[in-house]
Write an enzyme that holds these catalytic residues in place. Structure first.
Site, short mmCIF file in Angstrom:
data_model
loop_
_atom_site.label_atom_id
_atom_site.label_comp_id
_atom_site.label_asym_id
_atom_site.label_seq_id
_atom_site.Cartn_x
_atom_site.Cartn_y
_atom_site.Cartn_z
N PRO A 91 0.83 -1.22 0.00
CA PRO A 91 0.00 0.00 0.00
C PRO A 91 0.86 1.27 0.00
CG PRO A 91 -0.18 -1.17 2.11
CD PRO A 91 0.60 -2.05 1.18
N GLU A 146 2.11 -8.43 8.38
CA GLU A 146 2.41 -6.99 8.52
C GLU A 146 3.17 -6.45 7.31
OE1 GLU A 146 1.38 -4.74 10.72
OE2 GLU A 146 0.16 -6.38 11.47
N ARG A 157 -5.38 -7.18 -20.67
CA ARG A 157 -6.36 -6.68 -21.65
C ARG A 157 -5.74 -5.67 -22.61
NH1 ARG A 157 -11.15 -5.38 -20.27
NH2 ARG A 157 -11.36 -3.38 -21.27
N ASP A 196 -11.49 2.76 -23.53
CA ASP A 196 -11.83 2.61 -22.11
C ASP A 196 -11.55 3.88 -21.33
OD1 ASP A 196 -12.78 0.07 -22.02
OD2 ASP A 196 -10.86 -0.86 -21.51
#
Ligand code: SAM
Length: 262
Positions: free
Chosen positions: A98, A125, A163, A178
């Protein structure tokens, strides 16, 4: 293109990577996905891959050694320690975290130009910091939230990149239209029936007039982006026609506001 995914939970990838577009891309040989169980690279009797954090505190940390051994074996890198020079890895080695740089459509396009990418999935963690410092060459986050592991982020990246590979989509223009690919959100879509419970498809889409349909779609994309993600408009290179349309829109809104509140 080849993905090497390093994970403690290879079974999680069954399903998402064996259906639909990715399945077809794999069958067509456009993409190869190899899953590597990090546990198999632990050398102790119990194949331990995690341990308690130095300095105390709760939770467990993924050990550096099994991850280093796995990546070195699969990518053909000589083992190295502090101060030892080794050749760079043959492909980007991406740690999923993250705390990484945000994964965007642009990053997906960047990765789709690689012939090989390695993805490291953390758990608990997170991974021992030395993996980030001395093994990974990049770090990606799929969003500002914390998941339980890097497996879902890896699947997201494999899907978004696959894709984009030439031949992966039935409609080769699809990926180019898109949302985000063109810098704007995409126009809305409708399919049969033309009248569903009294909600009608916009007449222009039934007109068969390609020029007017294209113009309507462009205008819808501009309005949608302006309302939902205005920062994308600011970053996008607008055509003269786009600018004229947006000016007309502002003019109409101004006129309406004056009428409502003179
Ligand atoms: N303690 C870590 C922190 O605060 O940065 C979070 C660890 S998370 C519970 C466990 C693993 O999930 C991470 O090592 C990473 O591989 C993965 N992960 C969680 N959220 C992610 C995200 N938004 N993007 C990419 N990977 C993520």
């Amino acid at each position: 293109m080849r993905f090497d995914i390093f994970t403690l939970f290879p079974e999680m990838f069954e399903g998402p990577l064996t259906e639909s577009i990715i399945r077809r891309a794999r069958e067509a040989g456009l993409v190869e996905i190899r899953l590597h169980n990090v546990r198999h690279y632990a050398t102790d009797k119990h194949r331990v891959t995690d341990d308690t954090p130095y300095g105390g505190g709760g939770g467990m940390v993924m050990k550096a050694e099994p991850l280093f051994r796995a990546v070195e074996a699969v990518l053909g890198l000589p083992p190295r320690g502090a101060g030892e020079a080794v050749p760079p890895p043959p492909c980007p080695v991406i740690l999923l975290t993250p705390q990484g740089r945000p994964f965007t459509q642009q990053v997906a396009e960047e990765l789709s130009r690689q012939t090989r990418v390695a993805l490291l999935c953390g758990r608990y963690e997170g991974v021992d910091e030395r993996v980030r410092e001395h093994l990974a060459t990049d770090e990606l986050s799929i969003g500002p939230y914390v998941l339980s592991g890097g497996e879902l982020p890896a699947m997201v990246i494999v899907d978004a990149v696959t894709r984009l590979l030439p031949g992966a989509l039935g409609d080769p223009e699809g990926a180019r239209r898109d949302s985000f690919a063109m810098g704007l959100l995409e126009h809305p879509h409708y399919t049969r029936p033309a009248d569903f419970r009294g909600w009608r498809v916009p007449d222009v889409l039934l007109s068969g007039h390609h020029g007017r349909v294209a113009e309507w779609r462009r205008h819808e994309a501009l309005i949608r982006t302006l309302v939902r993600r205005p920062e994308l408009i600011a970053a996008h290179t607008l055509t003269q026609a786009d600018r004229a349309f947006l000016r007309r829109l502002v003019h109409h809104v101004d006129a309406l506001l004056k009428e409502a509140d003179p």
